[in-house]
Design a protein around this motif. Structure first.
Motif, PDB file in Angstrom:
ATOM      1  N   ASN A  43     -11.335 -17.245 -18.096  1.00 40.52           N
ATOM      2  CA  ASN A  43     -10.731 -15.965 -18.039  1.00 40.52           C
ATOM      3  C   ASN A  43     -10.766 -15.227 -19.189  1.00 40.52           C
ATOM      4  O   ASN A  43     -10.028 -14.478 -19.690  1.00 40.52           O
ATOM      5  CB  ASN A  43      -9.197 -15.957 -17.492  1.00 40.52           C
ATOM      6  CG  ASN A  43      -9.030 -16.529 -16.060  1.00 40.52           C
ATOM      7  OD1 ASN A  43      -9.898 -16.243 -15.138  1.00 40.52           O
ATOM      8  ND2 ASN A  43      -8.116 -17.168 -15.826  1.00 40.52           N
ATOM      9  N   GLY A  44     -12.132 -15.318 -20.055  1.00 39.29           N
ATOM     10  CA  GLY A  44     -12.476 -14.852 -21.062  1.00 39.29           C
ATOM     11  C   GLY A  44     -11.545 -15.375 -22.125  1.00 39.29           C
ATOM     12  O   GLY A  44     -11.343 -14.801 -23.528  1.00 39.29           O
ATOM     13  N   LYS A  45     -10.722 -16.311 -22.080  1.00 46.36           N
ATOM     14  CA  LYS A  45      -9.783 -17.028 -23.163  1.00 46.36           C
ATOM     15  C   LYS A  45     -10.120 -18.179 -23.435  1.00 46.36           C
ATOM     16  O   LYS A  45     -10.358 -19.014 -22.601  1.00 46.36           O
ATOM     17  CB  LYS A  45      -8.203 -16.564 -22.563  1.00 46.36           C
ATOM     18  CG  LYS A  45      -7.410 -17.138 -23.547  1.00 46.36           C
ATOM     19  CD  LYS A  45      -5.969 -17.060 -22.942  1.00 46.36           C
ATOM     20  CE  LYS A  45      -4.775 -17.599 -23.592  1.00 46.36           C
ATOM     21  NZ  LYS A  45      -4.346 -16.506 -24.768  1.00 46.36           N
ATOM     22  N   ARG A  46     -10.001 -18.677 -24.857  1.00 43.07           N
ATOM     23  CA  ARG A  46     -10.062 -19.869 -25.404  1.00 43.07           C
ATOM     24  C   ARG A  46      -9.194 -20.597 -24.807  1.00 43.07           C
ATOM     25  O   ARG A  46      -7.986 -20.396 -24.856  1.00 43.07           O
ATOM     26  CB  ARG A  46     -10.211 -19.902 -26.921  1.00 43.07           C
ATOM     27  CG  ARG A  46     -10.206 -21.295 -27.734  1.00 43.07           C
ATOM     28  CD  ARG A  46      -9.810 -21.293 -29.033  1.00 43.07           C
ATOM     29  NE  ARG A  46      -9.815 -22.580 -29.701  1.00 43.07           N
ATOM     30  CZ  ARG A  46      -8.872 -23.294 -29.817  1.00 43.07           C
ATOM     31  NH1 ARG A  46      -7.397 -22.713 -29.234  1.00 43.07           N
ATOM     32  NH2 ARG A  46      -8.791 -24.548 -30.409  1.00 43.07           N
ATOM     33  N   THR A  47      -9.478 -21.909 -24.129  1.00 40.71           N
ATOM     34  CA  THR A  47      -8.498 -22.705 -23.398  1.00 40.71           C
ATOM     35  C   THR A  47      -8.801 -24.029 -23.960  1.00 40.71           C
ATOM     36  O   THR A  47     -10.084 -24.746 -23.725  1.00 40.71           O
ATOM     37  CB  THR A  47      -8.563 -22.780 -21.892  1.00 40.71           C
ATOM     38  OG1 THR A  47      -8.866 -21.239 -21.684  1.00 40.71           O
ATOM     39  CG2 THR A  47      -7.818 -23.237 -21.333  1.00 40.71           C
ATOM     40  N   ILE A  48      -7.743 -24.812 -24.192  1.00 42.80           N
ATOM     41  CA  ILE A  48      -7.608 -26.233 -24.686  1.00 42.80           C
ATOM     42  C   ILE A  48      -7.879 -27.023 -23.285  1.00 42.80           C
ATOM     43  O   ILE A  48      -6.916 -26.891 -22.285  1.00 42.80           O
ATOM     44  CB  ILE A  48      -6.713 -26.701 -25.487  1.00 42.80           C
ATOM     45  CG1 ILE A  48      -6.477 -25.912 -26.825  1.00 42.80           C
ATOM     46  CG2 ILE A  48      -6.614 -28.172 -25.741  1.00 42.80           C
ATOM     47  CD1 ILE A  48      -5.697 -26.476 -27.952  1.00 42.80           C
ATOM     48  N   LEU A  49      -8.804 -27.941 -23.121  1.00 41.17           N
ATOM     49  CA  LEU A  49      -8.994 -28.686 -22.084  1.00 41.17           C
ATOM     50  C   LEU A  49      -8.058 -29.976 -22.179  1.00 41.17           C
ATOM     51  O   LEU A  49      -8.349 -30.885 -22.826  1.00 41.17           O
ATOM     52  CB  LEU A  49     -10.395 -29.080 -21.793  1.00 41.17           C
ATOM     53  CG  LEU A  49     -11.319 -27.918 -21.709  1.00 41.17           C
ATOM     54  CD1 LEU A  49     -12.824 -28.365 -21.525  1.00 41.17           C
ATOM     55  CD2 LEU A  49     -10.838 -27.005 -20.523  1.00 41.17           C
ATOM     56  N   ALA A 346       1.295 -20.434 -16.175  1.00 38.76           N
ATOM     57  CA  ALA A 346       1.983 -20.252 -17.567  1.00 38.76           C
ATOM     58  C   ALA A 346       1.236 -20.904 -18.802  1.00 38.76           C
ATOM     59  O   ALA A 346       0.820 -20.232 -19.650  1.00 38.76           O
ATOM     60  CB  ALA A 346       3.413 -20.441 -17.458  1.00 38.76           C
ATOM     61  N   LEU A 347       0.714 -22.151 -18.540  1.00 35.92           N
ATOM     62  CA  LEU A 347       0.168 -22.845 -19.294  1.00 35.92           C
ATOM     63  C   LEU A 347      -1.273 -22.345 -19.573  1.00 35.92           C
ATOM     64  O   LEU A 347      -1.711 -22.168 -20.750  1.00 35.92           O
ATOM     65  CB  LEU A 347      -0.164 -24.400 -19.005  1.00 35.92           C
ATOM     66  CG  LEU A 347       1.196 -25.189 -19.233  1.00 35.92           C
ATOM     67  CD1 LEU A 347       1.064 -26.635 -18.461  1.00 35.92           C
ATOM     68  CD2 LEU A 347       1.704 -25.577 -20.623  1.00 35.92           C
ATOM     69  N   LEU A 348      -1.778 -21.808 -18.468  1.00 36.93           N
ATOM     70  CA  LEU A 348      -3.107 -21.432 -18.723  1.00 36.93           C
ATOM     71  C   LEU A 348      -3.184 -19.982 -19.304  1.00 36.93           C
ATOM     72  O   LEU A 348      -4.089 -19.518 -20.152  1.00 36.93           O
ATOM     73  CB  LEU A 348      -3.869 -21.073 -17.064  1.00 36.93           C
ATOM     74  CG  LEU A 348      -5.156 -20.523 -17.040  1.00 36.93           C
ATOM     75  CD1 LEU A 348      -6.227 -21.875 -17.511  1.00 36.93           C
ATOM     76  CD2 LEU A 348      -5.577 -20.381 -15.863  1.00 36.93           C
ATOM     77  N   HIS A 349      -2.208 -19.237 -19.187  1.00 36.50           N
ATOM     78  CA  HIS A 349      -2.014 -17.933 -19.778  1.00 36.50           C
ATOM     79  C   HIS A 349      -1.691 -18.363 -21.220  1.00 36.50           C
ATOM     80  O   HIS A 349      -2.334 -17.514 -22.338  1.00 36.50           O
ATOM     81  CB  HIS A 349      -0.601 -17.466 -19.428  1.00 36.50           C
ATOM     82  CG  HIS A 349      -0.403 -15.951 -19.791  1.00 36.50           C
ATOM     83  ND1 HIS A 349      -1.414 -15.014 -19.410  1.00 36.50           N
ATOM     84  CD2 HIS A 349       0.382 -15.423 -20.633  1.00 36.50           C
ATOM     85  CE1 HIS A 349      -0.782 -13.928 -20.035  1.00 36.50           C
ATOM     86  NE2 HIS A 349       0.263 -14.256 -20.907  1.00 36.50           N
ATOM     87  N   PHE A 389       3.447 -26.081 -24.159  1.00 34.12           N
ATOM     88  CA  PHE A 389       4.322 -26.742 -22.971  1.00 34.12           C
ATOM     89  C   PHE A 389       5.753 -26.151 -23.380  1.00 34.12           C
ATOM     90  O   PHE A 389       6.201 -25.700 -22.448  1.00 34.12           O
ATOM     91  CB  PHE A 389       4.432 -28.201 -23.099  1.00 34.12           C
ATOM     92  CG  PHE A 389       3.210 -28.647 -21.830  1.00 34.12           C
ATOM     93  CD1 PHE A 389       3.884 -28.865 -20.865  1.00 34.12           C
ATOM     94  CD2 PHE A 389       2.113 -29.155 -22.453  1.00 34.12           C
ATOM     95  CE1 PHE A 389       2.954 -29.246 -19.776  1.00 34.12           C
ATOM     96  CE2 PHE A 389       1.280 -29.791 -21.314  1.00 34.12           C
ATOM     97  CZ  PHE A 389       1.926 -29.986 -19.950  1.00 34.12           C
ATOM     98  N   ALA A 390       6.098 -25.830 -24.657  1.00 35.63           N
ATOM     99  CA  ALA A 390       7.443 -25.295 -24.767  1.00 35.63           C
ATOM    100  C   ALA A 390       7.523 -23.997 -24.405  1.00 35.63           C
ATOM    101  O   ALA A 390       8.380 -23.375 -23.778  1.00 35.63           O
ATOM    102  CB  ALA A 390       7.960 -25.535 -26.470  1.00 35.63           C
ATOM    103  N   ALA A 391       6.560 -23.213 -24.620  1.00 33.69           N
ATOM    104  CA  ALA A 391       6.308 -21.613 -24.405  1.00 33.69           C
ATOM    105  C   ALA A 391       6.273 -21.529 -22.633  1.00 33.69           C
ATOM    106  O   ALA A 391       7.357 -20.687 -22.289  1.00 33.69           O
ATOM    107  CB  ALA A 391       5.307 -20.846 -24.915  1.00 33.69           C
ATOM    108  N   ALA A 392       5.428 -22.320 -22.254  1.00 31.40           N
ATOM    109  CA  ALA A 392       5.434 -22.081 -20.830  1.00 31.40           C
ATOM    110  C   ALA A 392       6.765 -22.663 -20.114  1.00 31.40           C
ATOM    111  O   ALA A 392       7.106 -22.193 -18.880  1.00 31.40           O
ATOM    112  CB  ALA A 392       4.178 -22.967 -20.249  1.00 31.40           C
TER     113      ALA A 392
END
Ligand SMILES: Cc1ncc(COP(=O)(O)O)c(C=O)c1O
Length: 400
Positions: A43-49, A346-349, A389-392
């Motif tokens: 979704n156009g965002k840097r994402t940790i796998l 939320a994690l993906l966000h 994880f804490a934020a989500a």
């Protein structure tokens, strides 16, 4: 006309309900670009796998990529044939030799996927009058292999050695017996007590097949899996594995010391009646398998990652699938599918991809956020993951 799709209506409704709630479809994510084994653009965002089973991070290894490119140039894009006709190239032999060396075993047979390796080996060696005793939490490919061979299926409670023994003792005298186990169970990330189980199998005259899909490359001194780590690899009759996790490509295999093993190449339908893997795939797999033999430092770092993530998630207050980290999989147990889907989104966000797993794939009807670590996740990335994880968790109300 009777609509043959009517049986899917409950699932269609459940999915629609989830999407109507505004949640992104967790089973339809597109990786727009993959930058490394640990980072992609979604979704156009840097994402940790953190949900790719790329345990040893081999997908971007320069030697692996060079081998694949060379094979494309030298042998073309595909074999267009079965292994028993025109589909065995030098590379297929080379990857089987690499597997024999990796496991120090006499025979290796490569299939087009790990799913087909289980399907093929199990259905071919255990037929109508034979018994297959298997852990109830076994992977779908194991169940499908049992069904294809039409053997008598005897499931036992997950990881319960006594239950396994009781089932074995009830099988009629003289019947063929195959026990199918997994080294690491991929839903909760727990390992099997193979030492005790293999001893029980041998005492009761059963052959043993262990699926080491989630342990190859990582667990055991040489990365041969849980059977190696628990000192029973020599008593295991068949090890099944996959190239789609630690090896970093696609394909499946079975290794064995059984003196008659090679006959399987003629009688195993999921080996015979399908096209073989493309030359570039077997070249990448062979290179990767040989490099995994010499990866003790990466194995050590992956254990560190697993321990850090497990401890950190517990400290945040999440409920995990195992008391201690037992593998590179850490499962976070969610109270229900709706909360699980909200947390996944939320994690993906936040910029983190994990697997959302739900029944029937999960045991006991659980909804899980499955995290699989990579040897190339840095210490900083594991820290970032915990912050996400804490934020989500706070955003969804999972954490107070
Ligand atoms: C335990 C187990 N066995 C077999 C397989 C199938 O492997 P492949 O992806 O190569 O078909 C998987 C894949 O998820 C698995 O988890």
């Amino acid at each position: 006309m009777n609509d043959l799709f009517a049986k899917f209506d409950p699932l269609i409704q459940q999915r629609q309900q989830l999407l109507d709630g505004g949640v992104t479809d967790p089973f339809n994510l597109v990786m727009e670009r993959v930058e490394s084994p640990t980072v992609a653009i979604c979704n156009g965002k840097r994402t940790i796998l953190l949900g790719t089973y790329n345990y040893m991070g081999m997908t971007f290894d320069p030697d692996v990529i060079a081998a694949g490119k060379q094979a494309l140039d030298d042998f073309g894009s595909g074999t267009t044939g079965s292994r028993v006709l025109n589909g065995t190239y030098a590379g297929h032999r080379a990857v089987e030799d690499a597997l024999k060396d990796f496991y120090a075993m006499d025979h290796a047979m490569v299939f087009s996927t790990g799913y087909q390796a289980n399907l093929g080996v199990i259905s071919t060696i255990a037929g109508k009058d034979d018994y297959i005793v298997l852990d109830i939490d076994s992977h779908a490919s194991i169940y499908d292999g049992c069904a294809l061979g039409n053997a008598q299926i005897v499931p036992f409670r997950h990881n319960d050695v006594d239950a396994l023994e009781k089932r074995l003792k009830r099988i009629p005298e003289g019947a063929g017996k195959l026990v199918v186990l997994e080294g690491v169970y991929s839903m909760l990330g727990d390992i099997a007590p193979l030492k005790e189980m293999v001893a029980v199998c041998k005492a009761n005259g059963a052959m043993v097949l262990v699926d080491e899909a989630h342990s190859m490359g990582f667990i055991g001194e040489h990365g041969r899996g849980v059977a190696e780590a628990q000192g029973v690899i020599d008593d295991v009759d068949f090890i099944v594995g996959t190239f789609s996790k630690s090896v970093g490509t696609v394909g499946g295999f079975c290794v064995s010391n059984h003196p008659k093993f090679e006959i399987l190449r003629l009688v195993c339908r999921p080996y015979v009646f399908t096209a073989s893997l493309p030359p570039s795939v077997v070249a990448t797999a062979a290179t990767s398998v040989r490099k995994l033999m010499d990866s003790a430092d990466k194995r050590a770092h992956l254990w560190e990652n697993s321990k850090r993530l497990h401890a950190g998630l517990r400290q945040l207050g999440f409920t995990l699938g195992t008391e201690e980290p037992q593998s590179a999989i850490i499962a976070v147990i969610m109270p229900d599918l709706e909360t699980g889907a909200a947390m996944w989104e939320a994690l993906l966000h936040e910029g983190l991809y994990v697997n959302l797993a739900r029944p029937p794939a999960t045991p006991a009807g659980m909804t899980l956020l499955r995290c699989s670590l990579c040897a190339l996740h840095s210490e900083e990335q594991v820290g970032e993951i915990l912050d996400m994880f804490a934020a989500a968790g706070r955003a969804t109300g999972c954490l107070s």
